[in-house]
Scaffold this motif. Structure first.
Motif, PDB file in Angstrom:
ATOM      1  N   PRO A 194      23.115  23.541   3.859  1.00 32.19           N
ATOM      2  CA  PRO A 194      22.253  23.495   5.053  1.00 32.19           C
ATOM      3  C   PRO A 194      20.859  24.045   4.745  1.00 32.19           C
ATOM      4  CG  PRO A 194      24.425  24.310   5.628  1.00 32.19           C
ATOM      5  CD  PRO A 194      24.375  24.236   4.123  1.00 32.19           C
ATOM      6  N   ASN A 195      19.855  23.434   5.351  1.00 37.91           N
ATOM      7  CA  ASN A 195      18.457  23.833   5.194  1.00 37.91           C
ATOM      8  C   ASN A 195      17.924  23.646   3.771  1.00 37.91           C
ATOM      9  OD1 ASN A 195      18.333  24.617   7.962  1.00 37.91           O
ATOM     10  ND2 ASN A 195      19.393  26.498   7.403  1.00 37.91           N
ATOM     11  N   LEU A 245      21.988  16.609   6.604  1.00 36.97           N
ATOM     12  CA  LEU A 245      20.682  16.035   6.279  1.00 36.97           C
ATOM     13  C   LEU A 245      19.921  15.490   7.484  1.00 36.97           C
ATOM     14  CD1 LEU A 245      21.346  14.161   2.920  1.00 36.97           C
ATOM     15  CD2 LEU A 245      20.101  16.312   3.277  1.00 36.97           C
ATOM     16  N   LEU A 246      20.616  14.891   8.431  1.00 39.17           N
ATOM     17  CA  LEU A 246      19.933  14.205   9.528  1.00 39.17           C
ATOM     18  C   LEU A 246      18.971  15.096  10.311  1.00 39.17           C
ATOM     19  CD1 LEU A 246      19.588  11.409  10.590  1.00 39.17           C
ATOM     20  CD2 LEU A 246      21.475  11.807  12.157  1.00 39.17           C
ATOM     21  N   ASP A 279       0.828  -1.197   0.000  1.00 45.81           N
ATOM     22  CA  ASP A 279       0.000   0.000   0.000  1.00 45.81           C
ATOM     23  C   ASP A 279       0.866   1.251   0.000  1.00 45.81           C
ATOM     24  OD1 ASP A 279      -2.066   1.851   0.166  1.00 45.81           O
ATOM     25  OD2 ASP A 279      -2.251   1.650   2.332  1.00 45.81           O
ATOM     26  N   LEU A 280       1.309   1.639  -1.183  1.00 42.96           N
ATOM     27  CA  LEU A 280       2.154   2.818  -1.316  1.00 42.96           C
ATOM     28  C   LEU A 280       1.368   4.070  -1.663  1.00 42.96           C
ATOM     29  CD1 LEU A 280       5.071   1.296  -3.395  1.00 42.96           C
ATOM     30  CD2 LEU A 280       5.123   1.942  -1.002  1.00 42.96           C
ATOM     31  N   VAL A 281       0.132   3.893  -2.121  1.00 44.24           N
ATOM     32  CA  VAL A 281      -0.641   5.009  -2.671  1.00 44.24           C
ATOM     33  C   VAL A 281      -0.784   6.157  -1.686  1.00 44.24           C
ATOM     34  CG1 VAL A 281      -2.862   5.698  -3.643  1.00 44.24           C
ATOM     35  CG2 VAL A 281      -1.851   3.517  -4.286  1.00 44.24           C
ATOM     36  N   ASN A 282      -1.015   5.881  -0.433  1.00 45.19           N
ATOM     37  CA  ASN A 282      -1.210   6.942   0.555  1.00 45.19           C
ATOM     38  C   ASN A 282       0.062   7.303   1.314  1.00 45.19           C
ATOM     39  OD1 ASN A 282      -3.985   7.200  -0.010  1.00 45.19           O
ATOM     40  ND2 ASN A 282      -4.361   5.330   1.153  1.00 45.19           N
ATOM     41  N   ARG A 283       1.189   6.842   0.829  1.00 44.42           N
ATOM     42  CA  ARG A 283       2.469   7.113   1.489  1.00 44.42           C
ATOM     43  C   ARG A 283       3.206   8.224   0.774  1.00 44.42           C
ATOM     44  NH1 ARG A 283       3.306   3.341   5.831  1.00 44.42           N
ATOM     45  NH2 ARG A 283       1.764   1.738   5.447  1.00 44.42           N
ATOM     46  N   LYS A 284       3.865   9.073   1.532  1.00 42.04           N
ATOM     47  CA  LYS A 284       4.703  10.120   0.962  1.00 42.04           C
ATOM     48  C   LYS A 284       6.140   9.633   1.051  1.00 42.04           C
ATOM     49  CE  LYS A 284       3.783  14.178  -0.689  1.00 42.04           C
ATOM     50  NZ  LYS A 284       3.221  14.306  -1.998  1.00 42.04           N
ATOM     51  N   ILE A 285       6.758   9.444  -0.107  1.00 41.17           N
ATOM     52  CA  ILE A 285       8.111   8.900  -0.170  1.00 41.17           C
ATOM     53  C   ILE A 285       9.030   9.935  -0.812  1.00 41.17           C
ATOM     54  CG2 ILE A 285       9.573   7.041  -1.036  1.00 41.17           C
ATOM     55  CD1 ILE A 285       7.033   5.275  -1.023  1.00 41.17           C
ATOM     56  N   LEU A 286      10.115  10.235  -0.136  1.00 45.47           N
ATOM     57  CA  LEU A 286      11.104  11.204  -0.586  1.00 45.47           C
ATOM     58  C   LEU A 286      12.352  10.447  -1.023  1.00 45.47           C
ATOM     59  CD1 LEU A 286      12.180  14.197  -0.684  1.00 45.47           C
ATOM     60  CD2 LEU A 286      12.920  13.833   1.681  1.00 45.47           C
ATOM     61  N   ASP A 287      12.828  10.720  -2.230  1.00 47.33           N
ATOM     62  CA  ASP A 287      14.055  10.094  -2.732  1.00 47.33           C
ATOM     63  C   ASP A 287      15.134  11.162  -2.849  1.00 47.33           C
ATOM     64  OD1 ASP A 287      15.782   8.147  -3.636  1.00 47.33           O
ATOM     65  OD2 ASP A 287      14.971   8.105  -5.672  1.00 47.33           O
ATOM     66  N   LEU A 288      16.113  11.109  -1.962  1.00 48.50           N
ATOM     67  CA  LEU A 288      17.201  12.084  -1.914  1.00 48.50           C
ATOM     68  C   LEU A 288      18.300  11.694  -2.893  1.00 48.50           C
ATOM     69  CD1 LEU A 288      17.393  12.191   1.959  1.00 48.50           C
ATOM     70  CD2 LEU A 288      16.508  14.022   0.497  1.00 48.50           C
TER      71      LEU A 288
END
Length: 180
Positions: free
Chosen positions: A120-121, A162-163, A57-66
């Motif tokens: 930074p930021n 990043l952390l 169930d990925l549809v409702n997930r927010k995924i960030l690819d750095l």
């Protein structure tokens, strides 16, 4: 937020042949759509790491690819490894990932931002506690990062930069999957 390598994410979740088959099928689809005759792509193990943790169930997930990669970056080592395969695969799986890269991805089908993650930021535009999964593959040993290191930036400082930002934007129950 938990931090896992891709290998740890897979190891913590029992092998699921169905999820692995989905990841492999997406890789084949991406090859046909973007790469047929232009070189091999390998993305199923990266997608499987995300699927292992999140489930189907990925549809409702927010995924960030750095450091998601960009089509422009393909020739840096003679391969196509640095194209945004994970984001493209996540789109095929029905989600709307957010891709961040130093190169332009404006022609891609996913939400994307061009920014220098060594600054930074650099993720200030992302709302607090809005990301379910943050993902990076090869970011910390990227040839493009090494070029930046040559300009006076320190590779070791990237995680320090990043952390704190990830701790702010990733939900407390979220995960940062850091692949190498």
């Amino acid at each position: 937020m938990r931090i896992l390598t891709n290998a740890q994410a897979i190891k913590e979740h029992p092998f699921d042949g169905k999820k692995y088959a989905i990841a492999t099928e997406i890789e084949k689809k991406l090859y046909e759509q973007y790469s047929a005759g232009r070189g091999e792509i390998i993305v199923h193990h990266k997608l499987y790491g995300i699927l292992a943790v999140v489930g189907a169930d990925l549809v409702n997930r927010k995924i960030l690819d750095l450091g998601c990669g960009a089509a422009k970056s393909v020739d840096c080592n003679g391969t196509r490894d640095f194209e945004p395969w994970v984001c493209r695969g996540l789109v095929e799986l029905g989600t709307n990932p957010i891709g961040i890269d130093i190169f332009d991805n404006s022609k891609e089908k996913f939400e994307n931002y061009q920014t220098d993650l060594t600054t930074p930021n650099s993720l200030n535009f992302i709302p607090d506690n809005s990301i379910d999964i943050a993902h990076s593959w090869g970011l910390f040993d990227s040839p493009f990062l090494r070029i930046s290191v040559g300009k006076g930036r320190k590779e070791d400082n990237l995680l320090e930069i990043l952390l704190p930002q990830l701790e702010r934007i990733v939900k407390p129950e979220g995960i940062f999957i850091c692949g190498y």
